[in-house]
Write a protein that holds these residues in place. Structure first.
Motif, PDB file in Angstrom:
ATOM      1  N   PHE A 260       0.823  -1.207   0.000  1.00 48.18           N
ATOM      2  CA  PHE A 260       0.000   0.000   0.000  1.00 48.18           C
ATOM      3  C   PHE A 260       0.862   1.264   0.000  1.00 48.18           C
ATOM      4  O   PHE A 260       0.530   2.240  -0.677  1.00 48.18           O
ATOM      5  CB  PHE A 260      -0.931  -0.002   1.223  1.00 48.18           C
ATOM      6  N   GLN A 261       1.945   1.256   0.749  1.00 45.89           N
ATOM      7  CA  GLN A 261       2.771   2.466   0.867  1.00 45.89           C
ATOM      8  C   GLN A 261       3.613   2.714  -0.374  1.00 45.89           C
ATOM      9  O   GLN A 261       3.838   3.857  -0.759  1.00 45.89           O
ATOM     10  CB  GLN A 261       3.661   2.367   2.104  1.00 45.89           C
ATOM     11  N   SER A 262       4.102   1.646  -1.009  1.00 46.93           N
ATOM     12  CA  SER A 262       4.989   1.800  -2.170  1.00 46.93           C
ATOM     13  C   SER A 262       4.268   1.652  -3.497  1.00 46.93           C
ATOM     14  O   SER A 262       4.767   2.106  -4.523  1.00 46.93           O
ATOM     15  CB  SER A 262       6.107   0.760  -2.106  1.00 46.93           C
ATOM     16  N   GLU A 263       3.095   1.004  -3.475  1.00 48.34           N
ATOM     17  CA  GLU A 263       2.366   0.638  -4.685  1.00 48.34           C
ATOM     18  C   GLU A 263       3.156  -0.317  -5.572  1.00 48.34           C
ATOM     19  O   GLU A 263       2.884  -0.456  -6.760  1.00 48.34           O
ATOM     20  CB  GLU A 263       1.916   1.872  -5.475  1.00 48.34           C
ATOM     21  N   ASN A 264       4.155  -0.971  -5.011  1.00 46.07           N
ATOM     22  CA  ASN A 264       4.856  -2.040  -5.713  1.00 46.07           C
ATOM     23  C   ASN A 264       4.122  -3.351  -5.443  1.00 46.07           C
ATOM     24  O   ASN A 264       3.916  -3.714  -4.286  1.00 46.07           O
ATOM     25  CB  ASN A 264       6.305  -2.158  -5.226  1.00 46.07           C
ATOM     26  N   THR A 265       3.719  -4.043  -6.477  1.00 46.95           N
ATOM     27  CA  THR A 265       3.019  -5.298  -6.288  1.00 46.95           C
ATOM     28  C   THR A 265       3.998  -6.467  -6.333  1.00 46.95           C
ATOM     29  O   THR A 265       5.135  -6.323  -6.777  1.00 46.95           O
ATOM     30  CB  THR A 265       1.942  -5.495  -7.357  1.00 46.95           C
ATOM     31  N   PHE A 266       3.557  -7.617  -5.864  1.00 40.99           N
ATOM     32  CA  PHE A 266       4.377  -8.826  -5.877  1.00 40.99           C
ATOM     33  C   PHE A 266       4.003  -9.709  -7.054  1.00 40.99           C
ATOM     34  O   PHE A 266       2.868  -9.674  -7.545  1.00 40.99           O
ATOM     35  CB  PHE A 266       4.181  -9.615  -4.579  1.00 40.99           C
ATOM     36  N   CYS A 267       4.975 -10.515  -7.481  1.00 42.10           N
ATOM     37  CA  CYS A 267       4.763 -11.502  -8.525  1.00 42.10           C
ATOM     38  C   CYS A 267       5.373 -12.822  -8.078  1.00 42.10           C
ATOM     39  O   CYS A 267       6.236 -12.852  -7.192  1.00 42.10           O
ATOM     40  CB  CYS A 267       5.410 -11.071  -9.847  1.00 42.10           C
ATOM     41  N   SER A 268       4.931 -13.911  -8.683  1.00 38.83           N
ATOM     42  CA  SER A 268       5.513 -15.208  -8.386  1.00 38.83           C
ATOM     43  C   SER A 268       7.001 -15.197  -8.721  1.00 38.83           C
ATOM     44  O   SER A 268       7.415 -14.719  -9.784  1.00 38.83           O
ATOM     45  CB  SER A 268       4.809 -16.296  -9.200  1.00 38.83           C
ATOM     46  N   GLY A 269       7.818 -15.687  -7.799  1.00 41.18           N
ATOM     47  CA  GLY A 269       9.263 -15.675  -7.969  1.00 41.18           C
ATOM     48  C   GLY A 269       9.953 -14.529  -7.259  1.00 41.18           C
ATOM     49  O   GLY A 269      11.181 -14.532  -7.139  1.00 41.18           O
ATOM     50  N   ASP A 270       9.182 -13.532  -6.786  1.00 42.20           N
ATOM     51  CA  ASP A 270       9.778 -12.419  -6.049  1.00 42.20           C
ATOM     52  C   ASP A 270      10.321 -12.912  -4.704  1.00 42.20           C
ATOM     53  O   ASP A 270       9.891 -13.941  -4.182  1.00 42.20           O
ATOM     54  CB  ASP A 270       8.736 -11.336  -5.786  1.00 42.20           C
ATOM     55  N   HIS A 271      11.262 -12.149  -4.159  1.00 43.03           N
ATOM     56  CA  HIS A 271      11.792 -12.468  -2.832  1.00 43.03           C
ATOM     57  C   HIS A 271      11.672 -11.251  -1.928  1.00 43.03           C
ATOM     58  O   HIS A 271      11.624 -10.118  -2.397  1.00 43.03           O
ATOM     59  CB  HIS A 271      13.249 -12.931  -2.913  1.00 43.03           C
ATOM     60  N   VAL A 272      11.611 -11.508  -0.639  1.00 36.48           N
ATOM     61  CA  VAL A 272      11.537 -10.455   0.371  1.00 36.48           C
ATOM     62  C   VAL A 272      12.641 -10.716   1.392  1.00 36.48           C
ATOM     63  O   VAL A 272      12.644 -11.744   2.066  1.00 36.48           O
ATOM     64  CB  VAL A 272      10.170 -10.438   1.079  1.00 36.48           C
TER      65      VAL A 272
END
Length: 461
Positions: A149-161
């Motif tokens: 919500f704060q960054s408006e960056n969405t996640f995708c399959s394969g992403d890492h945190v």
């Protein structure tokens, strides 16, 4: 702040039936987006109509701190014949548009994504004798939702945190996350768009680094082959004490071969970084090659932000000729913007009165630059060199403060404003460095040799 309670109306597990048979009075009370997702949960768990759930006491749209209205927690029996253990299944409600009245998400039609287009799920191995699901995964999911919500960056399959802490605040080695499609939840068409389900997978530090150096999908496939590390449904076991490479040393060979053959599909990171132009005096504020409004610091323009965003997105695609996407503009109210207005005007940064119209910023060719990274960001330099530039691709460091970015481009990348004749070029606060792998490797290697490991890394090119 949240509370734990059995789900009853109007929570997401309340409807006695889904579809046309639902009572009209109930349908008017139950938000349509919520009802559509609940229908998928009911398909998967028909015997659990009222699971325990963590609910936000003060909803986000009323000023509360938690973006997710609910996190439902189901007991999944697994599949003993397929070596899939019993586990708890967590499902979020709130990243997609639940209400359709613009209280949280702007309604953009039924054909596109609903809200951010996805909800989060998490599968946690059930411990022997455990009668109720732990609630810490709900707070973990709220933390990821706040970032979105704060960054408006969405996640995708394969992403890492990169989390850098045990997910449950214990002494566990599971301290980071990968994301993948949930193996059982199917995409849902709601009245407000499509919702997919991305599952959080807890991983060790060594597995995260391998995902960065190679790609997340490759590590997820390896995790699926090791039952105690996730198995086919990628169930997180917080008591796992060994990495997949310790369990099966041959897996490291597969990763090394993948890095050598494919390189890395990680095209950029948010990082603590900065750069200085050493080719002109700091006090030279009247340089005609750039524009600064008043005394405010220049920030990335909306167009630069969107081009960097698209660069990171396209960097996941392994192409023979990587291309930095062109800048496409839209006219709105007589002014030119890179995209329609949204909650925030830049990635992870506050709106700044010093944003300069993109058309007024000229590209500057620089004679020398000074690059600055903290230690964690600098540790990704080998990935940038070996996994990206060596394979003819690009890599971007986007400052977490939102005020600048650094993109390394190889000679095989088209569309860059840094050229072979002018390898250092800046477009406002966005720097591009273009060079061959060998020349960059020599520059970075020389700087690393002189830099104590405990300090932030400064890399002159």
């Amino acid at each position: 702040m949240a509370e734990l309670r059995p789900s009853v109306a109007p929570g997401p597990a309340a409807p006695p039936a889904s579809g046309p048979s639902a009572p009209p009075a109930f349908a008017s009370l139950f938000p349509p987006g919520l009802h559509a997702i609940y229908g998928e949960c009911r398909r998967l768990y028909p015997d659990q109509p009222n699971p325990l759930q963590v609910t936000a006491i003060v909803k986000y749209w009323l000023g509360g701190p938690d973006p997710l209205d609910y996190v439902s927690m189901y007991r999944n029996m697994g599949s003993p014949s397929a070596n899939i253990p019993e586990h708890w299944h967590y499902i979020s409600f709130g990243l997609s548009d639940l209400y359709g009245d613009n209280r949280v998400h702007e309604f953009t039609g039924t054909d596109g994504p609903s809200g951010f287009g996805f909800e989060l799920t998490f599968r946690l191995k059930r411990e022997t004798g455990e009668s109720a699901p732990p609630t810490w995964p709900a707070e973990l999911m709220q933390g990821l939702a706040r970032y979105v919500f704060q960054s408006e960056n969405t996640f995708c399959s394969g992403d890492h945190v990169s989390w850098h802490s045990p997910l449950d605040n214990s002494e566990s080695r599971i301290q980071h996350m990968l994301l993948t499609e949930d193996p059982q939840m199917q995409p849902v068409q709601t009245p407000f768009g499509v919702v997919t389900f991305l599952q959080i997978v807890g991983v060790c530090t060594e597995e995260l680094h391998s995902a960065q150096q190679w790609n997340g999908q490759g590590i997820l496939e390896l995790l699926r082959t090791v039952p105690i590390a996730g198995g086919p449904w990628l169930i997180t076991d917080m008591r796992r004490g060994e990495t997949i490479f310790e369990i099966d040393p041959h897996l490291q060979e597969r990763v090394d071969k993948g890095i050598e053959t494919d390189g890395s599909n990680l095209s950029g990171v948010s990082a603590k970084c900065a750069w200085d132009d050493l080719s002109r005096p700091p006090e030279d504020d009247e340089d005609s090659r750039s524009i600064c409004l008043g005394t405010q610091p220049r920030r990335l323009s909306g167009k630069d932000t969107e081009q960097i965003r698209e660069t990171l997105r396209r960097g996941l695609e392994i192409n023979s000729k990587p291309v930095l996407p062109p800048i496409n503009s839209q006219r709105q109210n007589g002014l030119t913007y890179d995209r329609a207005p949204s909650r925030k005007d830049s990635l992870g940064s506050d709106i700044s009165t010093a944003v300069i119209p993109h058309e007024l910023i000229r590209t500057r060719q620089l004679e020398s630059v000074h690059l600055k990274f903290n230690q964690e960001s600098g540790a990704l330099i080998p990935l940038c060199l070996r996994g990206r530039l060596l394979h003819g691709r690009h890599f971007t460091y986007k400052s977490i403060t939102g005020d600048m970015a650094i993109t390394f481009v190889s000679t095989g990348v088209e569309g860059a404003f840094a050229t072979e004749e002018h390898p250092y070029a800046a477009h406002g606060p966005w720097l591009q460095v273009r060079s061959s792998f060998s020349s960059l490797f020599f520059s970075f290697h020389s700087s690393l040799a002189a830099c104590p490991p405990s300090q932030s890394l400064w890399y002159p090119c």
